[in-house]
Design an enzyme around this catalytic site. Structure first.
Site, mmCIF file in Angstrom:
data_model
loop_
_atom_site.group_PDB
_atom_site.id
_atom_site.type_symbol
_atom_site.label_atom_id
_atom_site.label_comp_id
_atom_site.label_asym_id
_atom_site.label_seq_id
_atom_site.Cartn_x
_atom_site.Cartn_y
_atom_site.Cartn_z
ATOM 1 N N GLU A 194 89.264 -99.136 -11.700
ATOM 2 C CA GLU A 194 90.483 -98.421 -11.299
ATOM 3 C C GLU A 194 91.734 -99.271 -11.552
ATOM 4 O O GLU A 194 92.629 -99.363 -10.705
ATOM 5 C CB GLU A 194 90.393 -98.008 -9.825
ATOM 6 C CG GLU A 194 89.263 -97.026 -9.548
ATOM 7 C CD GLU A 194 89.140 -96.637 -8.086
ATOM 8 O OE1 GLU A 194 89.413 -97.507 -7.224
ATOM 9 O OE2 GLU A 194 88.779 -95.491 -7.802
ATOM 10 N N GLU A 228 82.768 -91.623 -9.361
ATOM 11 C CA GLU A 228 82.758 -91.797 -7.912
ATOM 12 C C GLU A 228 82.965 -90.431 -7.254
ATOM 13 O O GLU A 228 84.081 -90.051 -6.904
ATOM 14 C CB GLU A 228 83.825 -92.793 -7.446
ATOM 15 C CG GLU A 228 83.564 -94.217 -7.902
ATOM 16 C CD GLU A 228 84.481 -95.246 -7.243
ATOM 17 O OE1 GLU A 228 85.211 -94.876 -6.295
ATOM 18 O OE2 GLU A 228 84.475 -96.409 -7.677
#
Length: 714
Positions: A234, A317
């Protein structure tokens, strides 16, 4: 195609199967023609070329269906991306995965948890690799016990589970320092983490030069389970240093080769993907987003950041629950809602990785922390990493979320799912009577501690080699008749303040005067002391977990500023590290635990004069848990305040029931033995008045004040 099939009364699950089978049929129809043409070409080529001349390689940019069925050309042990799909051994493949972190589960339970994930219907396991677990001190490499990633990978392969490996170097994961080793904080000049700073890149290159050559043999192309390797994590939510990402790609390619799929994960916004992805087809860009969001606009956006034909929709995710900080209600998300959003992905041939499939436990001192508006808005994570995942912290699966997700996954899996195992058996062993054996201040006066450092001003823990646990800061001052005002501008994370008269030979422990916390930093009034000479101040600082996400990740611990007494800096400090072992360190040779136990063995017990009128004072309490049949259990700390617990030398982690919500610590059976098991508790404040903890057979997240709660729900 799926929409047309639905109009003809065909279910979405059958539509997925038909689409995948249709792709395979296209391949079969073309096999005969393709082989015939290829043979003609070979014969013609053989007329003009010497025998065994190499064939020109097939272009990697070709459509996968154009070369379908040529298994003799090397489709076996091949995992690739083409036609906006994943292909495994020449056949379309849908990733239905889940995060399960080897470092949050005891090795004795790895296979059990993987089997539960497989029974859920998962075909892939995703896990991070925390640098700090494997290199806790510079040059000290650990790949055994809970850090034996290779045994974990072997188990995945044994159980026919593929692996998506997230090698960092930054992992987030609600793990201390986002997986970075704390010794990085000791380097001068300071390295710029997660950047193209040459000093940082050199450190990553050295670490990956150790790690990646060890895992390349586990790549799918080499007969192993690893189908993809994630770089960073991320990054688009943190920075936009593209040079840094390119450095990581070059290092990874050097060790893994060009035919292992590298991938990034970023939040599903244009800004995040702009900053966190690498243009072109060298690295696959995946996305994550809130479970309640419509997945397909996110996948449409994802496609813009991948090369044409190289964007199979993948949520790396898919959140099955959420994390919980101390002082919050335990997070929970609705099982039916969660399952329905997973079906929105799978029903249209999308792929998803459940985060988490099984959360596990932040044993030792490895739980991380987050921040809010600034670094003083500090939110440390629980010891439990249950995450409200379908496989609970202790491995239980008899719950609505596991059942709901399994029903959905079963629709999109060709083979019948394995049978569901039963819950792990647990046992309540009852009350464990404890004795106060020593005050922490008694122990730090012993000869075990010869590592005192003196300095004009307080130093950070890391500067003294103390990466986890506690540091004691000591200085002398002249007391005033009307008392003094103490102020510490910057303490990470929680400091208990005590005073005494060092020259008066008092047998009593230093007197507690107050607590300074990172999130509520206020001045403390030091009362006047009737000392014959200078007074002494003791400041015990606890590292409660380094920040693992966001701009404040460079998170040193201890006293990080001058200490002011009545507005003037207090100088001449002595600093004493208090060395508790962590998760991946030797449990047998720890002076603090050994010394705390010495008095119990000699039956020299400190009698408490008034059991119901304690002043907060750090002390050790020891006792024995007697086990007739070894099973999982939980230790209930109701009535206790805050501290750390050990069984047979194993660091179970932090407890803080006075703040909540976690009341009980999980005790896996493998750390127990039949007969007596030594329990050692460091209580920082006030113990249970009756001096016992209770072994129970269930978790409990109902402690603390709901006034502090922050609830997260879908």
């Amino acid at each position: 195609m799926t929409t047309a099939l639905k109009k003809n009364g065909i279910s979405s699950s059958r539509a997925v199967g038909l689409r995948f089978r249709a792709a395979a049929m296209v391949k079969k129809r073309r096999v005969g023609t393709t082989i015939f043409i290829l043979l003609l070409a070979l014969l013609a080529f053989g007329t003009f070329a010497p025998a065994f001349a190499p064939l020109p390689s097939l272009s990697s940019s070709s459509s996968r269906s154009d070369i379908a069925g040529l298994n003799f050309m090397g489709d076996k042990n091949k995992f690739e991306i083409a036609d906006d799909m994943f292909w495994k051994d020449g056949k379309p493949f849908q990733i239905i995965g889940g995060d399960l972190h080897y470092f949050r589960v005891l090795p004795e339970y790895w296979e059990d948890r993987l089997l539960r994930a497989k029974a859920l219907g998962l075909n892939t396991i995703q896990t991070y690799v925390p640098w700090n677990l494997h290199e806790p001190r510079e040059g000290q490499l650990v790949f055994k016990g809970i850090a034996d990633i290779f045994s974990f990978l072997n188990l995945c392969q044994k159980l026919d589970l593929l692996v998506m490996l997230r090698v960092g170097p930054y992992i987030c994961a609600e793990w201390d320092f986002g997986g970075f080793p704390a010794w990085l904080l000791t380097i001068e000049p300071a390295v710029r983490l997660r950047s193209s700073d040459p000093a940082f890149i050199n450190l990553v290159e050295r670490w990956w030069g150790i790690l990646l050559p060890k895992i390349v043999s586990y790549a799918y192309k080499n007969g192993g389970p690893i189908i993809m390797v994630q770089i960073e994590n991320e990054f688009g939510s943190y920075g936009d240093d593209k040079a840094y990402l390119h450095h990581l790609v070059r290092i990874a390619r050097r060790h893994l080769g060009d035919d292992v799929i590298l991938y990034t994960t970023d939040g599903g916004s244009r800004e995040n993907l702009n900053k966190g992805t690498i243009p072109g087809d060298a690295v696959f860009s995946a996305v994550d987003f809130s479970t309640g969001d419509d997945p397909w606009p996110n996948f449409k956006l994802q496609k813009e950041f991948n090369a044409p034909g190289k964007s199979p929709p993948l949520s790396t995710e898919f959140y099955t629950g959420w994390l919980t900080h101390w002082g919050e209600h335990i997070a929970n998300t609705d099982a039916t809602v969660t399952a329905s959003y997973l079906e929105r992905i799978l029903s249209k041939n999308g792929s998803a990785v459940l985060y988490m499939a099984h959360g596990g436990t932040n044993f030792g001192f490895y739980s991380g922390a987050n921040t809010g508006a600034d670094e003083t808005d500090y939110k440390p994570d629980l010891t439990s990493y249950d995450y409200d995942a379908p496989i609970k912290e202790s491995g239980d699966i008899d719950n609505p979320k596991y059942q709901a997700l399994r029903r959905v996954i079963a629709k999109y899996t060709a083979a019948p799912l394995p049978s569901v195992p039963s819950n792990t058996e647990k046992k309540a062993y009852g009350l464990i009577k404890l004795q106060k054996t020593k005050s922490l201040f008694n122990i730090v006066d012993t000869t075990y501690f010869d590592g005192v450092t003196e300095s004009e001003n307080p130093l950070a823990m890391e500067s003294l080699g103390q990466m986890f646990g506690f540091m004691l800061y000591v200085s002398d001052y002249k007391a005033k008749a009307n008392g003094s005002l103490l102020f510490i501008p910057k303490v990470h994370d929680r400091a208990q303040v005590f005073i005494s008269c060092p020259s008066d030979n008092y047998e009593e422990n230093p007197k507690y005067v107050g607590t300074v916390a990172r999130w509520s930093n206020t001045s403390i009034r030091l009362p006047h002391t009737q000392c014959t000479s200078d007074s002494r101040i003791y400041i015990l600082v606890e590292n409660m977990g380094r920040i693992n996400y966001g701009q404040y990740i460079f998170d040193k611990k201890g006293i990080l500023s001058p200490v002011y007494l009545d507005g003037k800096p207090l100088q001449k400090w002595k600093m004493l590290p208090i060395p508790f072992h962590n998760l991946n360190e030797d449990q047998k040779n720890n002076s603090v635990i050994s010394d705390a136990y010495t008095d119990l063995r000699k039956s020299v017990l400190i009698k408490l004069k008034n059991k119901r009128n304690y002043h907060p004072a750090p002390a050790f309490y020891t006792g024995h848990l007697t086990v007739d049949e070894v099973k999982d259990t939980f230790l209930s700390f109701r009535g206790w305040s805050k501290g750390v617990a050990f069984i047979n030398g194993f660091n179970l982690g932090r407890f803080w029931p006075s703040f909540g919500p976690q009341c009980n610590l999980y005790v896996p059976a493998p750390i127990l033995q039949e007969g007596k098991n030594l329990v050692v508790i460091l209580e920082l404040e006030a113990p249970n008045a009756e001096l016992f903890v209770t072994s129970v057979d269930h978790p409990d997240f109902t402690c603390g004040s709901s006034a502090n709660s922050r609830v997260h729900q879908i």
